[in-house]
Design a protein around this motif. Structure first.
Motif, short mmCIF file in Angstrom:
data_model
loop_
_atom_site.label_atom_id
_atom_site.label_comp_id
_atom_site.label_asym_id
_atom_site.label_seq_id
_atom_site.Cartn_x
_atom_site.Cartn_y
_atom_site.Cartn_z
N GLY A 1 0.86 -1.18 0.00
CA GLY A 1 0.00 0.00 0.00
C GLY A 1 0.90 1.22 0.00
O GLY A 1 2.08 1.15 0.36
N SER A 2 0.36 2.37 -0.39
CA SER A 2 1.21 3.55 -0.56
C SER A 2 0.59 4.79 0.05
O SER A 2 -0.60 5.08 -0.15
N VAL A 3 1.42 5.53 0.78
CA VAL A 3 1.04 6.84 1.31
C VAL A 3 1.07 7.84 0.16
O VAL A 3 2.01 7.86 -0.64
N ASN A 4 0.05 8.67 0.08
CA ASN A 4 0.01 9.73 -0.92
C ASN A 4 0.70 10.96 -0.34
O ASN A 4 0.11 11.71 0.42
N LEU A 5 1.97 11.13 -0.71
CA LEU A 5 2.77 12.20 -0.11
C LEU A 5 2.18 13.58 -0.42
O LEU A 5 2.30 14.51 0.39
N ALA A 6 1.52 13.69 -1.57
CA ALA A 6 0.94 14.98 -1.96
C ALA A 6 -0.14 15.44 -0.97
O ALA A 6 -0.41 16.63 -0.87
N VAL B 1 0.34 6.77 8.49
CA VAL B 1 1.25 5.62 8.48
C VAL B 1 0.83 4.59 9.52
O VAL B 1 0.82 3.37 9.26
N LYS B 2 0.45 5.05 10.70
CA LYS B 2 0.05 4.12 11.76
C LYS B 2 -1.17 3.29 11.34
O LYS B 2 -1.19 2.06 11.52
N THR B 3 -2.16 3.95 10.76
CA THR B 3 -3.36 3.22 10.31
C THR B 3 -3.03 2.33 9.12
O THR B 3 -3.51 1.19 9.03
N ALA B 4 -2.20 2.82 8.20
CA ALA B 4 -1.86 2.04 7.00
C ALA B 4 -1.14 0.75 7.36
O ALA B 4 -1.42 -0.32 6.79
N VAL B 5 -0.20 0.81 8.30
CA VAL B 5 0.52 -0.41 8.71
C VAL B 5 -0.45 -1.41 9.33
O VAL B 5 -0.34 -2.62 9.09
N ARG B 6 -1.40 -0.94 10.08
CA ARG B 6 -2.41 -1.84 10.65
C ARG B 6 -3.22 -2.51 9.54
O ARG B 6 -3.50 -3.72 9.60
N MET B 7 -3.63 -1.74 8.54
CA MET B 7 -4.38 -2.30 7.42
C MET B 7 -3.56 -3.38 6.71
O MET B 7 -4.09 -4.46 6.38
N LEU B 8 -2.28 -3.10 6.48
CA LEU B 8 -1.43 -4.07 5.78
C LEU B 8 -1.22 -5.32 6.62
O LEU B 8 -1.19 -6.44 6.09
N ASP B 9 -1.07 -5.15 7.93
CA ASP B 9 -0.91 -6.32 8.79
C ASP B 9 -2.18 -7.17 8.79
O ASP B 9 -2.11 -8.41 8.83
#
Length: 968
Positions: free
Chosen positions: A583-588, A605-613
């Protein structure tokens, strides 16, 4: 030259809509007559002489056939074409054929005589619904929908869209044609005002709403954007019920508290897409039945979020948290996750890496595994190094091996056969180490000449290069090729251990103890590797030792290859198929004019890592080796996109020290937040099973592992900046004592498709052009840099002349005198910047990443010296992998008077916009930047390992090849 005409499909009666609103059958002979008159009018006596000698009739027949071919694509979807569209296609055919004077005369004639005003919609005109019933054309609603579409879009207004829509109307127009007419009317305005991309998307959204609501209701229904604000909750319940009934969605989703779920839906975010983004979702992501889409954007994002939260304790709360991230474009999950989350077959992982063992059963099992893994949208990286080489002894038959190449041919055909349900082409990449005896044949796999039985035209290939080889290149020393059945431990070794064993095998070969080997000059093999990379775009250059020496998991295995897109570096073996979840963070979405919004970035980032896990536990595994590996090590790959957009927002040119520093600092923060998030998950859910003994458990973070690489290279072949700004000591201690939930946390993927969805530049890529036509499986789309347009408007420089100049100079500002130097530098395109800036930025990112990054390299005028210096520079800067080599196209943006494109669109049928594109290589111009500059002159090198020349078959990666889905 003859042109084959593609006739419309049987049963399709193509009709022509005239300016007065009448409709008549299409007659190709009228095109021929008009072309003949045009040539005679321009060429005078010469034209009559040509006609008399039968040359003109032949030419007219060819041009007419080209126009018919273009119209046939339209006939596959709709049955009506406008007179103006036919005239556009005729003029484009003339331009392609080099008949510029005739085309120019045609354009002038139309301006003088063809400007009749389109007919106003008659009050008696009707629209035909899908069931064949006629209803009065409601022009008031059309005006309302267009008004909604332009609302809040700077520079956009309803009048030009409505005026162009009127030109497409006739009595009895179908509901689909009416919706398409509005979409295409707005689409033609995108090149002059980027905001019309959002207008076009909103008009497509209106068509989608009608399609979805009508399907669920069983009767024609429509709703405007403001009406959907209240209707969305009820729609979502109906949608979910029908999707479960059709066995498309997991019934478990119906057990969520739908009151909470529907209350969290954000209908106001539906209009936030660009046309390319929404069309991509329509074509490839939204749930459908019988070809009818019934999943609206917010339902799509919520379905994905619910699927990822299905095993959470607070399912509704987490689903809403995940939904907020996705629907705001702050973070986007990878394509397989978007395809399959919440469905009955939730294969959510992006990448699979395998090692093929050296026996027939293992080889054919690998084909089966590839097919099963690819079926649900997984990208494949196959390590073929263990398979014995050509001429090696086969004990069971007392014969000689045919080497690895024939088996790769079968792997290629398997990837083609399994096309992921038509959503995207199956894709795989084969890796081979540089010491393998078959390496020279491996280099030729993508060539268009030679024995086709020893070619793999559809499969990607990559070199897995040990440091020892590049040391030999720089020393201009010999290199020895071996068959792995006689040197099996070379496959498992890296760094100094590999170098020592390799030298020992060379000594054994000198003593006659190794039967199959061959000596080559390292520089000559390096020359061939780079020449093939230029000629065919393959094999890519990836570096074995950095991938292993910096791997957190070196205590339990070896990284034998990367994946399809070269950003994953995980261990593989006969028992474990590596899996990564992306998954990718939208830096913009995390920068302002002042810099990074660190608080928002940390939350994302904290939520995204949870989603990926969560993906790891929810995932549908098609083979046990993948399940075993993923559950044991739990790797994820958090990346980024919108990097170039972030630089534009900050006003920082990509070719600058400031951009390199931004790459460093932004990745440092992402790395810090991602590792911290995995530690938090370890405290909540437990460490991953193989944590003990890992670099993590020893307090060695990615920034620390650079010292391991430096030690192995003895400090003389690594040039990497080690600067840091955050409190890494505190995090290092937390990692060591609490542990990590995930063996690997970061990897920067290409993100080509999900970036389209979010409306930003892909991954870490520089801007390709400021104005171009992007091609993918969804069609051809005019793309113009909105940041540039905003800057030009601020300085009073945005006008029709600027649009024409951008077209003429292929989206580059360099040759446009009135553009200030600072804007030329800020908006310099990929081929206008020195590639070393890209490597420098990538080197700064790589020090923070535990896996790798998909790094494309751009060269304006490739030469042997440039490629040699660039790829060795990447090695010295500590990169783990590189991806495509991209070179400037021999073709360019269409420079005729015609506007826009005529791409293949599924929701928006081709040929309905009065515009067209030129296939690459058909006359010097093309809207699709494709291919590579044809033969370049040899360039001698002053550095070790010179390349005498690059081959004449110029074919490096086509940056916008619609048939290439490797990085989509």
């Amino acid at each position: 030259m003859s042109v084959k005409t593609t006739r419309p499909p049987a049963g399709t009666a193509l009709r022509v809509l005239r300016r007065d609103g009448s409709v008549s059958p299409f007659d190709a002979s009228k095109i021929s007559v008009a072309l003949t008159k045009a040539f005679l009018a321009v060429e005078g006596g010469e034209g009559r002489e040509a006609a008399a000698s039968s040359r003109l009739p032949h030419l007219v027949a060819e041009l007419t056939a080209q126009v018919e071919n273009s119209l046939s694509r339209h006939a596959n979807h709709e049955s009506v074409v406008r007179t103006e569209q036919i005239q556009d296609l005729v003029e484009l055919a003339l331009m392609r054929g080099g008949h510029h004077e005739v085309a120019r005369a045609s354009v002038l004639h139309r301006e003088e005589h063809g400007s009749a005003q389109p007919a106003e919609p008659e009050t008696s005109w009707h629209v035909k619904d899908s069931d064949g019933t006629l209803r009065p054309l409601d022009w008031t609603r059309v005006a309302h929908v267009v008004g909604e579409a332009v609302a809040g879009i700077e520079g956009a207004s309803a009048e030009p869209v409505l005026a162009e829509t009127r030109r497409n109307l006739y009595d009895g127009i179908t509901a689909g044609e009416l919706a398409t007419a509005q979409i295409m009317a707005a689409r033609t305005l995108v090149e002059k005002e980027p905001g019309y991309s959002y207008v076009t998307a909103r008009l497509l959204l209106d068509k989608l709403r009608g399609e979805a609501l009508s399907y669920l209701a069983g009767t024609p229904r429509q709703a405007s954007q403001d009406e959907m604000a209240d209707a969305y909750p009820g729609y979502f319940r109906d949608y979910l019920h029908r999707a479960i009934e059709l066995e498309l969605v997991d019934p478990e989703l119906a057990t969520f508290d739908l009151g909470k779920i529907t209350a969290a839906l954000r209908p106001e975010r539906d209009p936030d897409f660009t046309f390319l983004g929404l069309q991509t979702l329509y074509d490839r992501y939204f749930l459908h039945h019988g070809g009818t889409r019934f999943e609206l954007p917010q339902a799509f994002f919520m379905r994905v979020a619910m699927g990822l939260a299905i095993r959470e304790d607070d399912r509704e709360g987490r689903a809403i948290e995940f939904y907020e991230l996705l629907s705001s474009f702050a973070f986007m999950a990878s394509t397989p996750t978007l395809f399959n989350s919440g469905t009955t077959r939730a294969q959510l992982s992006s990448c699979f890496l395998t090692t093929v063992e050296d026996d027939l059963a293992s080889i054919f099992q690998s084909y089966k595994n590839n097919a099963l893994l690819a079926k649900y949208s997984g990208g494949l990286g196959n390590d073929w190094t263990p398979v014995r080489g050509l001429g090696a002894h086969i004990k069971g038959t007392n014969g000689a091996s045919q080497g690895v190449v024939p088996f790769l041919k079968i792997a290629n055909d398997t990837a083609v056969a399994v096309n992921q349900g038509g959503k995207r082409k199956g894709a795989a990449c084969a890796y081979l180490e540089t010491w393998h005896i078959d390496i020279e044949e491996f280099l030729d796999l993508r060539k268009n000449t030679g024995d086709d039985r020893r070619r793999t035209h559809d499969m990607n290939t990559a070199n897995w290069v040990p440091d020892e080889f590049l040391r030999r290149v720089e020393a201009d020393a010999e290199w020895t090729l071996f068959s792995p059945d006689e040197t099996p431990d070379l496959h498992e070794l890296y760094g100094n251990a590999f170098a020592e064993a390799y030298r020992a095998y060379e000594a054994a070969a000198d003593r006659g103890e190794v039967k199959v080997f061959r000596r080559v000059r390292a520089v000559e093999l390096w020359r061939r590797m780079l020449t093939m990379l230029f000629e065919t775009g393959h094999p890519w250059i990836t570096f074995k030792d950095p991938c292993n020496l910096r791997s957190p998991q070196q205590h339990v295995g070896v990284v034998h290859s990367s994946n399809l897109c070269t950003e994953i570096t995980l261990n593989t073996s006969a028992d474990e198929v590596a899996v990564c979840n992306l998954g990718s963070v939208n830096l913009a979405r995390h920068v302002t004019g002042e810099g990074l919004d660190l608080a928002r970035l940390e939350r994302t980032v904290k939520t995204a890592v949870r989603m990926l896990d969560n993906v790891i536990d929810i995932n549908f595994y098609t083979i046990p080796e993948a399940s075993r590996s993923n559950l044991r090590h739990r790797p994820v790959g958090l990346g980024l996109m919108g990097y170039q957009d972030a630089l534009f927002e900050l006003g920082v040119p990509v070719a600058s020290d400031a951009a390199v520093e931004f790459a460093d600092r932004s990745m440092e923060h992402i790395s810090y937040f991602a590792i911290s998030a995995s530690v938090d998950l370890a405290a909540e859910r437990g460490r991953y099973a193989s944590f003990e003994g890992s670099l993590w458990s020893r307090g060695i973070l990615p920034i620390d592992s650079l010292r391991l690489l430096a030690d192995a290279r003895h400090g003389d072949a690594l040039d990497v900046d080690l600067t840091s700004t955050l409190d890494w000591d505190a995090l290092r201690e937390r990692v060591r004592t609490t542990g990590m939930r995930n063996s690997n946390v970061m990897a920067i993927a290409p993100t080509a498709t999900i970036s389209n969805i979010c409306g930003v530049g892909q991954s870490i890529e520089p801007l390709f052009q400021n104005l171009f036509v992007k091609s993918n499986m969804s069609g051809d789309f005019t793309v113009i840099n909105p940041h540039l347009v905003r800057s030009l408007k601020e300085r009073g420089l945005w006008d029709e002349v600027m649009v024409s100049d951008l077209k003429y100079f292929d989206g580059s500002l360099g040759a446009i005198d009135r553009v200030p130097a600072d804007l030329k530098r800020l908006y310099a395109t990929a081929f206008e910047i020195e590639s070393r800036w890209l490597v420098d930025a990538a080197s700064r990112r790589q020090k923070w990443i535990d896996q790798a990054q998909s790094l494309n390299l751009y060269i304006d005028a490739p030469s042997g010296r440039k490629l040699d210096e660039l790829y060795r520079y990447a090695w010295h800067k500590g990169l783990k992998t590189t991806y495509y080599l991209r070179a400037r196209a021999a073709t360019s943006v269409e420079k005729s008077t015609l506007r826009g494109t005529d791409g293949k669109l599924n929701a928006v049928p081709a040929g309905t916009g009065g515009t067209s594109t030129v296939p690459a290589g058909t006359g010097g111009t093309s809207t699709v930047p494709a291919g590579i500059v044809s033969p370049v002159a040899p360039s001698p090198s002053s550095v070790p390992g010179p390349l005498a020349m690059l081959g004449a078959e110029a074919a490096a990666c086509r940056i916008d090849d619609p048939d290439c889905e490797a990085c989509q």
